[in-house]
Scaffold this active site. Structure first.
Site, PDB file in Angstrom:
ATOM      1  N   HIS A 103       0.880  -1.169   0.000  1.00 37.74           N
ATOM      2  CA  HIS A 103       0.000   0.000   0.000  1.00 37.74           C
ATOM      3  C   HIS A 103       0.917   1.218   0.000  1.00 37.74           C
ATOM      4  O   HIS A 103       2.023   1.167   0.545  1.00 37.74           O
ATOM      5  CB  HIS A 103      -0.831   0.086   1.278  1.00 37.74           C
ATOM      6  N   ASP A 127       2.383   1.806   3.381  1.00 41.36           N
ATOM      7  CA  ASP A 127       3.305   0.819   3.964  1.00 41.36           C
ATOM      8  C   ASP A 127       4.732   1.329   3.784  1.00 41.36           C
ATOM      9  O   ASP A 127       5.635   0.967   4.536  1.00 41.36           O
ATOM     10  CB  ASP A 127       3.222  -0.536   3.234  1.00 41.36           C
ATOM     11  N   MET A 155       2.417  -5.843  -7.573  1.00 34.76           N
ATOM     12  CA  MET A 155       1.086  -5.307  -7.255  1.00 34.76           C
ATOM     13  C   MET A 155       1.204  -4.139  -6.285  1.00 34.76           C
ATOM     14  O   MET A 155       2.044  -4.160  -5.386  1.00 34.76           O
ATOM     15  CB  MET A 155       0.237  -6.434  -6.635  1.00 34.76           C
ATOM     16  N   GLU A 215     -11.018  -6.656  -4.813  1.00 39.11           N
ATOM     17  CA  GLU A 215     -10.910  -7.687  -3.763  1.00 39.11           C
ATOM     18  C   GLU A 215     -12.124  -7.637  -2.847  1.00 39.11           C
ATOM     19  O   GLU A 215     -12.242  -6.746  -2.013  1.00 39.11           O
ATOM     20  CB  GLU A 215      -9.626  -7.478  -2.952  1.00 39.11           C
ATOM     21  N   LYS A 221     -14.734  -8.624   0.193  1.00 39.91           N
ATOM     22  CA  LYS A 221     -14.694  -9.120   1.576  1.00 39.91           C
ATOM     23  C   LYS A 221     -16.066  -8.851   2.182  1.00 39.91           C
ATOM     24  O   LYS A 221     -16.628  -7.787   1.944  1.00 39.91           O
ATOM     25  CB  LYS A 221     -13.595  -8.380   2.355  1.00 39.91           C
ATOM     26  N   GLU A 256      -9.790 -13.639  -2.054  1.00 37.67           N
ATOM     27  CA  GLU A 256      -8.971 -14.074  -0.908  1.00 37.67           C
ATOM     28  C   GLU A 256      -9.646 -15.255  -0.225  1.00 37.67           C
ATOM     29  O   GLU A 256     -10.835 -15.210   0.088  1.00 37.67           O
ATOM     30  CB  GLU A 256      -8.785 -12.908   0.075  1.00 37.67           C
ATOM     31  N   HIS A 274     -11.639 -14.504   2.889  1.00 35.50           N
ATOM     32  CA  HIS A 274     -12.820 -13.653   2.767  1.00 35.50           C
ATOM     33  C   HIS A 274     -14.060 -14.455   2.378  1.00 35.50           C
ATOM     34  O   HIS A 274     -15.133 -14.272   2.978  1.00 35.50           O
ATOM     35  CB  HIS A 274     -12.562 -12.539   1.750  1.00 35.50           C
ATOM     36  N   ASP A 309      -5.249 -13.811  -3.343  1.00 35.81           N
ATOM     37  CA  ASP A 309      -4.729 -13.667  -1.978  1.00 35.81           C
ATOM     38  C   ASP A 309      -4.908 -15.009  -1.261  1.00 35.81           C
ATOM     39  O   ASP A 309      -6.040 -15.429  -0.979  1.00 35.81           O
ATOM     40  CB  ASP A 309      -5.479 -12.565  -1.217  1.00 35.81           C
ATOM     41  N   ASP A 323     -11.476 -12.127  11.253  1.00 34.97           N
ATOM     42  CA  ASP A 323     -10.560 -12.214  10.111  1.00 34.97           C
ATOM     43  C   ASP A 323      -9.184 -12.692  10.601  1.00 34.97           C
ATOM     44  O   ASP A 323      -8.417 -11.933  11.172  1.00 34.97           O
ATOM     45  CB  ASP A 323     -10.468 -10.808   9.501  1.00 34.97           C
ATOM     46  N   ASP A 346      -6.515 -14.408   8.921  1.00 37.47           N
ATOM     47  CA  ASP A 346      -5.292 -14.286   8.098  1.00 37.47           C
ATOM     48  C   ASP A 346      -4.254 -15.350   8.450  1.00 37.47           C
ATOM     49  O   ASP A 346      -3.073 -15.052   8.653  1.00 37.47           O
ATOM     50  CB  ASP A 346      -4.665 -12.893   8.248  1.00 37.47           C
ATOM     51  N   ASP A 369      -1.557 -13.254   1.531  1.00 35.72           N
ATOM     52  CA  ASP A 369      -2.061 -12.113   2.302  1.00 35.72           C
ATOM     53  C   ASP A 369      -2.452 -12.608   3.688  1.00 35.72           C
ATOM     54  O   ASP A 369      -3.627 -12.818   3.983  1.00 35.72           O
ATOM     55  CB  ASP A 369      -3.258 -11.465   1.597  1.00 35.72           C
TER      56      ASP A 369
END
Ligand code: GCO
Ligand code: MN
Ligand code: MN
Length: 387
Positions: free
Chosen positions: A54, A57, A88, A181, A183, A217, A220, A245, A255, A257, A287
């Site tokens: 991002h 980031d 990406m 994406e 979710k 993802e 998700h 993802d 969530d 991950d 991800d």
């Protein structure tokens, strides 16, 4: 060693994934932040192909232009030294308080315009780093309160933003393909375009649908109680699987991950098999993040584990495809009938008449068992190393 990842496998991680500091809604960070350059070098040593990011980031939201340039040039140096790519890029349209009620879909026109400005700047950054896929994850694009009547407007606002940004990308000569994406929830109570099917339907309403695909993802769709492999099959069928993802998740939880393959091993296997059998050529992006319990060593164990599990499942998929008994069951399962298929494949007056005239043995059709219990058990045997 077998199952050691190589750049040619196209595995990627986000700066935000291995860089996750182990904060959750109830607890403070359990790990120190890692510098982006350090992450790039570590991932390269582990055999990853690239790193995704991002805007924020890498570049803090309040950085001056000269601070930004210094940060970006130091990061680019690390990319050159390590040979890592940035396939990406994406925009953080969820952390800042300005986006607390959404970005592109905000009911406030000023916030929507700011979100588009931020996305353009972030697309400039991604293009400078060589990114060719641009992800839109609308984490804040949702609602807890629908009484404001924004649900219908939100879809139109989102369409305006994507149309605008696609044209911006083209005018700049950027090579982006955009990946939406979906979710279902978290951080919002409900997120717009909650699942892969919703995103695919929405893409068809955009000005330039060919530039847009999906970034599904695992976690998700699983959070929504849906079958991720089915979602991927539909995305592949539509020619829209631009990015993926990979992670894991228990259904009905927050969530999580989790490390790829940590939880739903059979689904992970069938997913890898689908991607490999259909020649998916895009990035395999993990991800996910290390458990909050872990220190930095655990972070790299997590990253290694995601890639290793993918490669082990890839080998299992090849074994499944080469297993004569399994393949014989599948061949018997997919009953062929050339003459009936030629009638039902496409409509014509004569096909319809012939099909209406055909006499079916309904009782026999209903009596036959397709052999799925045996097939599924053999799949389990294979996954457990018993074949
Ligand atoms: C999440 C999302 C994000 C996005 C990321 C890039 O649940 O937090 O999966 O990690 O993938 O913002 O688009
Ligand atoms: Mn996620
Ligand atoms: Mn994601």
């Amino acid at each position: 060693m077998a199952f050691d990842p190589l750049p040619e496998h196209h595995f990627t991680f986000g700066l935000w994934t291995v860089g996750n500091i182990g904060r959750d809604p109830f607890g403070n960070p359990t790990r120190q932040p890692l510098a982006p350059e350090y992450i790039v070098h570590k991932l390269s040593e582990l055999g990853a192909y690239g790193v995704n990011l991002h805007d924020n980031d890498l570049v803090p939201i309040d950085a001056t232009a000269s601070e930004r340039d210094a940060i970006v040039s130091s990061f680019k140096k690390a990319l050159v030294e390590s040979g890592m790519k940035v396939p990406m890029a994406t925009t953080n349209l969820f952390s800042d308080a300005a986006f607390k009620d959404g970005a592109f879909t905000n009911a406030n026109a000023q916030i929507r315009a700011y979100a588009i400005q931020k996305a353009m700047n972030s697309m400039d950054l991604g293009a400078e780093l060589g990114a060719e896929t641009y992800v839109f994850w609308g984490g804040r694009e949702g609602a807890e309160v629908d009484a404001g009547g924004n649900a219908l407007d939100a879809i139109a606002h989102m369409r305006e933003a994507f149309n605008f940004l696609a044209s911006y990308s083209q005018e700049q000569g950027y090579n982006y393909r955009f990946a939406l994406e979906p979710k279902p929830n978290e951080p919002r109570g409900d997120i717009y375009l909650p699942v892969v099917g919703a995103a695919l339907g929405f893409i068809a309403t955009l000005e330039q649908p060919h530039l847009f695909g999906v970034n599904p993802e695992f976690a998700h769709e699983t959070m929504a109680g849906l079958n991720f492999v089915h979602a991927i099959a539909q995305a592949i069928d539509a020619g829209k699987l631009f990015h993926i993802d990979l992670n894991d998740q228990k259904m009905g939880r927050f969530d999580q991950d989790l490390r790829f393959g940590a939880e739903n091993i059979k689904s992970a296997f069938l997913l890898v098999k689908l991607l490999e059998d259909t020649g998916y050529a895009g990035m395999k992006h993990f991800d996910a993040h290390a458990l909050r319990t872990e220190d930095e060593a655990g972070v790299w164990d997590f990253a290694r584990g995601c890639m290793r599990t993918y490669l082990m499942l890839k080998e299992k998929a090849a074994q499944f495809n080469a297993d004569a008994e399994i393949q014989a069951i599948i061949a018997a399962y997919k009953v062929k009938d050339e003459s009936l298929s030629s009638l039902s494949k496409s409509y014509s007056t004569s096909n319809a008449a012939a099909l209406k005239a055909h006499s079916f043995d309904r009782a026999a059709l209903g009596a036959r068992g397709p052999g799925l219990e045996r097939l599924d058990q053999l799949t389990v045997d294979l996954l457990l190393g018993m074949r």
